[in-house]
Each structure stands twice: as C-alpha cells, then as structure tokens.
Design an enzyme around this catalytic site. Structure first.
Site, PDB file in Angstrom:
ATOM      1  N   ASP A  32      -6.840  -2.538   4.830  1.00  0.00           N
ATOM      2  CA  ASP A  32      -7.723  -1.692   4.021  1.00  0.00           C
ATOM      3  C   ASP A  32      -8.920  -2.504   3.532  1.00  0.00           C
ATOM      4  O   ASP A  32     -10.076  -2.078   3.632  1.00  0.00           O
ATOM      5  CB  ASP A  32      -6.917  -1.157   2.836  1.00  0.00           C
ATOM      6  CG  ASP A  32      -7.725  -0.214   1.975  1.00  0.00           C
ATOM      7  OD1 ASP A  32      -8.357   0.697   2.539  1.00  0.00           O
ATOM      8  OD2 ASP A  32      -7.740  -0.398   0.746  1.00  0.00           O
ATOM      9  N   ASP A  54      -7.133 -15.163   3.896  1.00  0.00           N
ATOM     10  CA  ASP A  54      -8.282 -15.670   3.119  1.00  0.00           C
ATOM     11  C   ASP A  54      -9.274 -16.382   4.032  1.00  0.00           C
ATOM     12  O   ASP A  54     -10.484 -16.161   3.975  1.00  0.00           O
ATOM     13  CB  ASP A  54      -7.830 -16.568   1.955  1.00  0.00           C
ATOM     14  CG  ASP A  54      -6.612 -17.419   2.270  1.00  0.00           C
ATOM     15  OD1 ASP A  54      -5.959 -17.168   3.296  1.00  0.00           O
ATOM     16  OD2 ASP A  54      -6.312 -18.354   1.514  1.00  0.00           O
ATOM     17  N   LYS A  68      -0.463 -13.550   5.570  1.00  0.00           N
ATOM     18  CA  LYS A  68      -0.364 -14.609   4.558  1.00  0.00           C
ATOM     19  C   LYS A  68       1.075 -15.136   4.617  1.00  0.00           C
ATOM     20  O   LYS A  68       1.783 -15.203   3.606  1.00  0.00           O
ATOM     21  CB  LYS A  68      -0.716 -14.006   3.184  1.00  0.00           C
ATOM     22  CG  LYS A  68      -0.882 -14.997   2.067  1.00  0.00           C
ATOM     23  CD  LYS A  68      -2.229 -15.690   2.066  1.00  0.00           C
ATOM     24  CE  LYS A  68      -2.268 -16.759   0.993  1.00  0.00           C
ATOM     25  NZ  LYS A  68      -3.458 -17.605   1.063  1.00  0.00           N
ATOM     26  N   TYR A  94       0.812  -1.212   0.000  1.00  0.00           N
ATOM     27  CA  TYR A  94       0.000   0.000   0.000  1.00  0.00           C
ATOM     28  C   TYR A  94       0.854   1.276   0.000  1.00  0.00           C
ATOM     29  O   TYR A  94       0.354   2.364  -0.272  1.00  0.00           O
ATOM     30  CB  TYR A  94      -0.896  -0.009   1.236  1.00  0.00           C
ATOM     31  CG  TYR A  94      -2.166   0.769   1.073  1.00  0.00           C
ATOM     32  CD1 TYR A  94      -3.339   0.137   0.684  1.00  0.00           C
ATOM     33  CD2 TYR A  94      -2.213   2.133   1.310  1.00  0.00           C
ATOM     34  CE1 TYR A  94      -4.511   0.844   0.537  1.00  0.00           C
ATOM     35  CE2 TYR A  94      -3.374   2.850   1.160  1.00  0.00           C
ATOM     36  CZ  TYR A  94      -4.525   2.197   0.776  1.00  0.00           C
ATOM     37  OH  TYR A  94      -5.683   2.902   0.622  1.00  0.00           O
TER      38      TYR A  94
END
Ligand code: NAD
Length: 365
Positions: free
Chosen positions: A247, A223, A190, A124
């Site tokens: 976000d 996920d 992740k 980001y």
C-alpha cells in the site's frame, strides 16, 4: 459481446471520476450494462451498513466491478469497506502499474514498474484489539503466562500471514512477469526483524521463483527499497510486497511517475475482480470537478484488458498519452509548463480523451 458490470461510484471525488471512466469506456462502442451499487457513507445512511450484502452479491454475480474510492473514518467509525470487499471476495492480489507518461513532470521519464501486492492478510487486515477490550485483557493474561509483560495502556494489531496467501501472490507475480515479458521480480520484506511473518513471505517468494528460472529474482528490505526507488527506480521491474508495504510503496511509485491522478489498480481473485484508482476519496475536492479522472480511466483500461478487450483498452491508453503529451487540457496535478496549457476539470479531461479516441479511430493504420 455485451457485459454486465457492477459500478460503485464511492465517496468524495469517486462519483466524478467513475462517471468520467464510464463515459470513456462507453465511447469505445463496447456494450455494457452497468449495475449501480452504493457503498460507504451513502449506503450507511440509507441501509445502515457501509457495505450492504447486496453489493457483494452483485459483484459475485457479475464477477467484475469498477469502483470509486471509499472514505474510511480515521481512528474511529466503521472499518474499511475496501478491506471488507477484498476479504469477502478473496481478491488476493492488488496489481498496481506505475508508468511514466510523456508530458508529465517526473525525474524518471521512462519508468515502467508493476507492483504486485498481497491483498488480504498482514497488518492491513485490520485485526485489532482496543486497550480496554476483553480480547486485550485475555491477550495480556496469555502473554504474562509467557513471561512477557503487556502494560494496561497497550493496544494490539495482528500481523497474520499464511503460506497460502503468500505463495499465491508470489506465483501471480512470476506468472504476470512471464505473461508480460518482464525480466525481474523483486520481493520486498522486513524479514530481518519480522522473521516469522515476513520470513514466511520471503520463503514463499523463493519457492515460487524456483518454478520460473527464466525470471530473475532478488529480494530487498523495505526501508532500503524505498531509498532505492527514490534514487534509481529504473533498476526495478515487478515488485512483490506484503499488503501494508504494498500500500505504502505503491503510493511512492505513483509519486515517481506524476502522482495519484495517474495510478490505476486491479484487485484480482479466482472468482471476481474489482478495478479502482489507487487514490482515495480526496474529500476536500469532492463535487468541484477538479481532480484527475485518468487513474479511474486507466483502471477501467485494466478492466477491459481483463475482459479480453485489449484493442479498446489500447485505444483509450493512446488517447490518454496524447492528451498528457500535449499537456493542453489537463487537470491541475499534471499541469505542464507549456504556455498553451489550460487547467481544466474532471469532466473536460474525459471529453478531451473521448475526442482523441474518435480522431485516432479515424486515422488509417
Ligand atoms: P487521497 O488519495 O484521497 O488524497 C490525497 C491527495 O492526493 C489529495 O489531497 C490530492 O492532492 C491528491 N489526489 C488524490 N486523488 C487525486 C486525483 N484523482 N487527481 C489529482 N490529485 C489527487 O488520500 P487521503 O486524503 O489520505 O484519503 C482520503 C480518504 O480516502 C480516506 O478516508 C481514506 O481512507 C480513503 N482511501 C480510500 C481508498 C480506496 O477506496 N481504495 C484508497 C486510499 C484512501
């Protein structure tokens, strides 16, 4: 006590929701001198930069700003002003509460989650190389030396994460949990795939957790986290995430409790704090007195709490709960099924909140 606060109306629907928030804050009787600063498209037209230096200087001086959303052109044009403000002022945490309100349609009527998002690093941060750039050519050469082929049509984003950035966000999450009597921090990552970057973030969270044995700690892969949040969000309390997942997941959480019209945020650093709704500039609704000002007003409540004005923040929050609970005078996004329900505009919702605040302050304790 009188305060001086930077006021950034922003783009699109920003000026309407920020004006509503300003009026509601002033209705508490607090004395604030607002210093108006333009950014984004308007500033680009008048001063040649979407984020003039005076804006950052003004926030540095006042230490607190209330800000509307700013448009970022998609795919081309100037880089995000929001990212620039967060980086320039080192606002390293983005705090995003997601709480259900009475009267607002949601599958989860008693949800009370808090998202702590690292706010200055990760993909980001927008460190990117275009296909044909010199940097991309050098990167290609470097990678070829490492025996990794990068094709001519490739572009590249850097996911840079540091221990300093990760550990301070993690510590903030645990300190917040203790201060607000929260039971659990869940770090989201992740790290099974991005072992170096998300692995570092996860290690930082584990390290911070050691200093807070009274707070339960767990981790989830992002996920799986999304699926869990949609199915059983009540299992979660404080979520700690790297910038990009933070976000995305915070919009998901806003959706769980009634939408972006109710989602506030605080960008916090050691030397400054910027309060803004989670939502963007919603350009197609700009100038129509249509969108919900409550996300901006609730962001102003976070600002009041930051200033130590807790009673005033509570006064506004109670009025918002009443307005939503009755569902008679609300914007389109939180329209209730009640027959008496009237869909009104941004300004009218602010008027209604102010009227409720006056009624509440007349009630004896
Ligand atoms: P958006 O949040 O502006 O709007 C998405 C949709 O959410 C809207 O069409 C509307 O249906 C709903 N919505 C948003 N705010 C609402 C409100 N207050 N009340 C009721 N409904 C509301 O997202 P977008 O369309 O993806 O982005 C538009 C622009 O905003 C882009 O340029 C983006 O970069 C920018 N943006 C800025 C910020 C910020 O300044 N912090 C945050 C997000 C997006």
């Amino acid at each position: 006590m009188a305060y001086t606060i930077t006021l950034i109306p922003g783009d699109g629907v920003g000026p309407e929701v920020i004006e509503a928030a300003r009026r509601v804050v002033e209705a508490t009787g607090i004395e604030i001198q607002w210093e108006l600063q333009e950014t984004g498209e308007k500033a680009l037209r008048t001063s040649g930069s979407p984020i003039p230096d005076e804006v950052l200087e003004n926030i540095r001086k006042n230490k607190v700003a209330l800000k509307g959303p700013i448009t970022t052109p998609v795919g081309t044009g100037f880089r995000s002003v929001n990212v620039a403000i967060r980086k320039a002022l080192d606002l390293y945490v983005n705090l995003r509460p997601a709480r259900s309100f009475p009267g607002v349609k949601s599958f989860f009527p008693n949800l009370d989650l808090v998202i702590v998002r690292e706010n200055t690093e990760d993909l980001y941060a927008g460190i990117e190389f275009e296909q044909a750039s010199q940097e991309m050519r050098r990167l290609r050469e470097f990678m070829e030396n490492e025996k990794i082929k990068v094709s001519e049509d490739a572009a590249c984003s850097f996911k840079l994460m540091t221990w300093k950035g990760s550990i301070r966000a993690a510590r903030f999450a645990f300190e917040y949990a203790v201060r607000h009597k929260r039971k659990k921090v869940t770090v989201v990552h992740k790290a099974n795939i991005m072992k170096a970057t998300d692995g570092l973030f996860l290690r930082a969270a584990k390290t911070a957790a050691e200093d807070f044995p009274e707070v339960e700690f767990e981790d989830r892969i992002v996920d799986n986290m999304c699926m869990q949040l949609v199915q059983k969000p009540e299992l979660y309390d404080v979520l700690l995430l790297p910038n990009l997942y933070g976000d995305i997941v915070s919009d998901l959480c806003a959706g769980l409790v009634g939408g972006l019209g109710l989602a506030p945020s605080a960008n916090l650093g050691e030397r400054a704090a910027v309060f803004e709704p989670v939502h963007g500039s919603a350009p197609r609704y700009a100038g129509q007195n249509k969108v919900n000002p409550m996300a901006a007003i609730l962001s102003a409540c976070l600002m009041l709490r930051h200033l130590g004005e807790v009673t005033r923040a509570e006064q506004i929050e109670s009025a918002i709960s009443q307005v939503l609970g009755e569902g008679k005078m609300v914007t389109y996004d939180v329209k209730s099924t009640s027959e008496e329900s009237l869909v009104v505009g941004t300004k009218e919702v602010a008027d209604e909140i102010i009227a409720r605040m006056k009624e509440l302050s007349r009630k004896p304790y």
